[in-house]
Design an enzyme around this catalytic site. Structure first.
Site, PDB file in Angstrom:
ATOM      1  N   LYS A  37    -142.357 -18.045 -26.493  1.00 32.71           N
ATOM      2  CA  LYS A  37    -143.144 -17.391 -26.045  1.00 32.71           C
ATOM      3  C   LYS A  37    -144.294 -18.255 -25.851  1.00 32.71           C
ATOM      4  CE  LYS A  37    -145.240 -19.783 -30.411  1.00 32.71           C
ATOM      5  NZ  LYS A  37    -146.208 -19.607 -31.431  1.00 32.71           N
ATOM      6  N   HIS A  57    -144.412  -8.969 -28.340  1.00 26.52           N
ATOM      7  CA  HIS A  57    -146.045  -9.204 -28.975  1.00 26.52           C
ATOM      8  C   HIS A  57    -146.904  -9.456 -28.360  1.00 26.52           C
ATOM      9  CE1 HIS A  57    -143.237  -7.628 -32.665  1.00 26.52           C
ATOM     10  NE2 HIS A  57    -142.301  -9.087 -32.804  1.00 26.52           N
ATOM     11  N   GLN A 111    -156.083  -6.757 -36.505  1.00 21.50           N
ATOM     12  CA  GLN A 111    -155.648  -7.271 -35.676  1.00 21.50           C
ATOM     13  C   GLN A 111    -155.658  -7.100 -33.942  1.00 21.50           C
ATOM     14  OE1 GLN A 111    -154.248 -10.397 -36.267  1.00 21.50           O
ATOM     15  NE2 GLN A 111    -152.497 -10.774 -34.127  1.00 21.50           N
ATOM     16  N   CYS A 137    -145.939  -3.824 -36.187  1.00 15.25           N
ATOM     17  CA  CYS A 137    -145.649  -3.564 -35.182  1.00 15.25           C
ATOM     18  C   CYS A 137    -144.137  -2.356 -35.491  1.00 15.25           C
ATOM     19  CB  CYS A 137    -144.458  -5.200 -34.672  1.00 15.25           C
ATOM     20  SG  CYS A 137    -144.622  -6.758 -36.258  1.00 15.25           S
ATOM     21  N   ASP A 159    -153.640  -6.029 -30.925  1.00 14.70           N
ATOM     22  CA  ASP A 159    -152.239  -6.513 -31.438  1.00 14.70           C
ATOM     23  C   ASP A 159    -151.887  -5.650 -30.248  1.00 14.70           C
ATOM     24  OD1 ASP A 159    -149.960  -6.880 -31.970  1.00 14.70           O
ATOM     25  OD2 ASP A 159    -149.918  -6.179 -33.984  1.00 14.70           O
ATOM     26  N   ARG A 190    -153.330  -9.838 -45.739  1.00 16.96           N
ATOM     27  CA  ARG A 190    -152.078 -10.587 -45.902  1.00 16.96           C
ATOM     28  C   ARG A 190    -152.492 -11.838 -46.452  1.00 16.96           C
ATOM     29  NH1 ARG A 190    -150.640 -12.449 -39.549  1.00 16.96           N
ATOM     30  NH2 ARG A 190    -150.169 -10.768 -39.140  1.00 16.96           N
ATOM     31  N   HIS A 225    -147.913  -4.621 -28.212  1.00 18.54           N
ATOM     32  CA  HIS A 225    -146.381  -4.228 -28.010  1.00 18.54           C
ATOM     33  C   HIS A 225    -146.255  -3.160 -26.938  1.00 18.54           C
ATOM     34  CE1 HIS A 225    -146.964  -4.800 -32.313  1.00 18.54           C
ATOM     35  NE2 HIS A 225    -146.562  -5.638 -32.086  1.00 18.54           N
TER      36      HIS A 225
END
Length: 645
Positions: free
Chosen positions: A471, A517, A387, A340, A389, A369, A391
């Protein structure tokens, strides 16, 4: 008004008067004998309590059985205490860590001198059944913190003393539970007595560091499960056996999809050619569908300066999950744990207008991670992963329409991979939330309205949102009816503030954009692990790493088999020409074991007629088809993502 009476409201909305001080068990008995027999705990004004709890004021009450999630959790938690009691009886020197219920049973961490074996598990199991038949009540005893400390000092239980030392000194009541001659620190609730526990199976024992810290002593963790009915246990054990057969780690090795090399780095995945083909199919489909749905694709770096992660807050709140910094040009750089901040930097690369919005940016971004070695698990828990991902940056006025489209897109993607059973959850504002109440309300309502407009039922997790926004979570059920968390639609009121994001509105003034997200599949690695287990490695044709195995009945027909192979490849079909000098029966069995969707067998008859003899996985002979007909069949399955499983 009679001060000796109270009103109890039940889940169906009915209200009944009872004497003040009545227990939850007595209420169950007043409803029916069967409910009293099946009752495990009660939910009183939303809190799960022991059935012995007295009720002195008007209340909402629900009697919980094994069919209720909280009832099952209590059943398994009480069984973990029973297991600890049995272990104490067999190994008097045993000390106990924690023993919670988990999603599919329970475990307890034990500190004993000897290494437990399968025969030890059998002894413990038998002892548990023996104690269960004694029908000992679970008794809640409340102590002050000082009294609890003195109690566990006398027992020499350093594990419980450590837990007590971390509790607030102002805490008025510490609860312990007594069952027979076994006593343990516990908040409860528990079953009325051990006699409720009927059928038990201890599954395995593994190592576990105390408090999950590798610097602490390694304890032994025993996993188990229990049920009130024999058939429930039998069905569960059958399911576990099927799950073992579908284990993605086992199938990944058998089908030559991926490997993990501890000596080169734990939690890092090596994709073999077949696994890479499946991954490429998933990623190509993902990219194409995103472009169709109005997204632009991004690629961002794998690392960034410390400033970036300080601004995002990761170094304050997430540092323990980040890898150590690298010093470059006398500045700290970190490999990215998330994508992000990079997307935000692109947003800030120029002045944005309301006319530019919404922006939908997607990336298959690889992140890193740090996960403790004890929790790493094949593809499902790794340290480096890609990921899925995206946005969305938009205005307040656009947000609801954007969420509706994300929900539709999520459902389409999940169903494309064969997941039809979906559950939806909305998580709302927690106590530690940041941001304006009105913005939270607007965002939360947009999530709910999006689901309602699509006629989707959902559950609300009150206060379950992240501190930076509400969320939607979408969970799927796989072929074994196991639930997995995949898609997430997460508002973020934090990062736009931290990075001072803005756009110029129609009024000529600066405004803060809404940021969402959005992940559809989660990480590609974890999604692949779920897919492997869902299909038991027998992927539908469109996903299969080898879609057709071409098998000549003898070396005399290699040339014709090669012609078929080329025509399939030219048509975009992933085929493999089996040139091994082996018997036809062996080859068929081998490809069946490798779960290839189709086999095309060619011999004299097929060569003369320009056909192939078709076999389908788990079905068998499908007769002869012309090469053109066979290609059309395959292309139809691939294009429409047909699943025969």
């Amino acid at each position: 008004m009679n001060n000796d009476k109270i009103n109890i409201k039940f889940p169906d909305g009915s209200v009944k008067e009872f004497p003040k001080g009545i227990t939850a068990m007595q209420i169950a008995e007043s409803i029916s004998k069967r409910l009293a027999e099946e009752a495990l705990v009660a939910k009183i004004n939303g809190a799960v309590k022991d059935l012995s709890t007295q009720i002195n004021d008007d209340a909402e009450v629900q009697i919980l059985t094994f069919n209720d999630p909280e009832g099952r959790e209590t059943y398994w938690h009480s069984t973990s205490h029973l297991m600890a009691h049995a272990i104490q009886s067999i190994f008097p020197e045993a000390k106990f860590g924690v023993g919670p219920a988990v999603e599919t049973g329970f475990y307890y961490d034990i500190d004993i001198n000897s290494k437990l074996s399968d025969s030890d598990l059998e002894k413990i199991e038998n002892k548990m059944l023996e104690i269960a038949k004694q029908d000992n009540p679970f008794k809640r005893i409340e102590l002050s913190k000082n009294e609890a400390v003195e109690f566990f000092k006398k027992k020499g239980d350093n594990y419980k003393l450590e837990i007590l030392s971390e509790l607030d000194d102002s805490k008025d009541v510490i609860s312990i539970y007594e069952e027979g001659d076994f006593v343990d620190l516990c908040t409860g609730p528990h079953l009325p007595s051990t006699g409720k526990i009927k059928y038990i199976k201890l599954l395995n024992v593994s190592g576990s560091y105390w408090r999950g810290d590798e610097n602490n002593k390694q304890l032994q963790r025993i996993y188990g499960v229990s049920f009130p009915k024999k058939k429930m246990l039998e069905d569960h054990l059958t399911l576990l056996e099927e799950a073992r057969k579908r284990d993605h780690r086992k199938l990944g090795k058998q089908l030559d999809l991926f490997s993990i090399h501890e000596e080169a780095g734990a939690g890092l995945i090596y994709w073999h050619p077949k696994g890479a083909r499946i991954r490429n199919t998933i990623e190509t489909f993902w990219r194409n569908e995103h472009i169709k749905n109005g997204y632009d694709l991004l690629y961002t770096p794998h690392m960034g300066k410390g400033w970036l992660w300080e601004t995002s807050g990761h170094l304050s709140f997430y540092k323990e999950n980040m890898y150590a910094p690298m010093s470059i040009d006398e500045q700290n750089y970190y490999v990215k744990p998330m994508n992000c901040p990079f997307h935000i930097m692109i947003y800030k690369s120029k002045l944005r207008s309301y006319r530019d919005l919404p922006l939908r940016w997607a990336e298959l971004g690889t992140v890193y991670r740090y996960e403790k070695s004890g929790v790493l698990h094949g593809l499902l828990r790794v340290r480096g992963f890609t990921q899925d991902d995206a946005h969305i940056f938009c205005t307040q006025e656009q947000i609801e329409d954007e969420i509706i489209e994300v929900v539709r897109f999520s459902i389409y993607m999940l169903r494309s991979f064969g997941f039809e059973d979906l559950k939806f959850y909305v998580s709302t504002k927690p106590e530690d939330a940041i941001g304006d109440d009105a913005i939270w309300e607007k965002a939360t309502n947009s999530l709910k309205h999006a689901l309602e407009k699509e006629n989707l039922t959902y559950e609300v997790d009150e206060g379950g949102g992240a501190f930076y926004g509400p969320k939607i979570d979408i969970k799927i059920k796989d072929a074994l009816n196991r639930e997995w968390q995949l898609s997430t639609v997460q508002f973020d009121f934090n990062l736009p503030e931290r990075f001072e994001m803005s756009y110029i509105g129609e009024d000529g003034k600066e405004h803060r954009p809404f940021m969402v997200h959005r992940a559809l599949l989660g990480s590609i690695e974890r999604f692949m692990g779920i897919l492997i287990e869902h299909y038991a490695g027998a992927f539908p044709t469109w996903l299969a790493p080898v879609q057709v195995a071409i098998i000549p009945v003898s070396q005399n027909y290699f040339d014709y088999a090669a012609e078929v192979h080329k025509k399939l490849l030219d048509a975009g079909i992933i085929s493999h020409l089996d040139e091994r000098n082996e018997k036809i029966g062996y080859k068929i069995r081998d490809w069946e074991t490798n779960k290839v969707p189709y086999m095309a067998i060619v011999g004299e008859k097929e060569k003369e007629s320009g056909t192939v003899s078709v076999r389908r996985h788990k079905v068998g002979d499908q007769g002869s088809r012309s090469i053109e007909e066979f290609i059309e069949l395959l292309q139809n399955e691939i294009e429409n993502r047909i699943n025969h499983n």
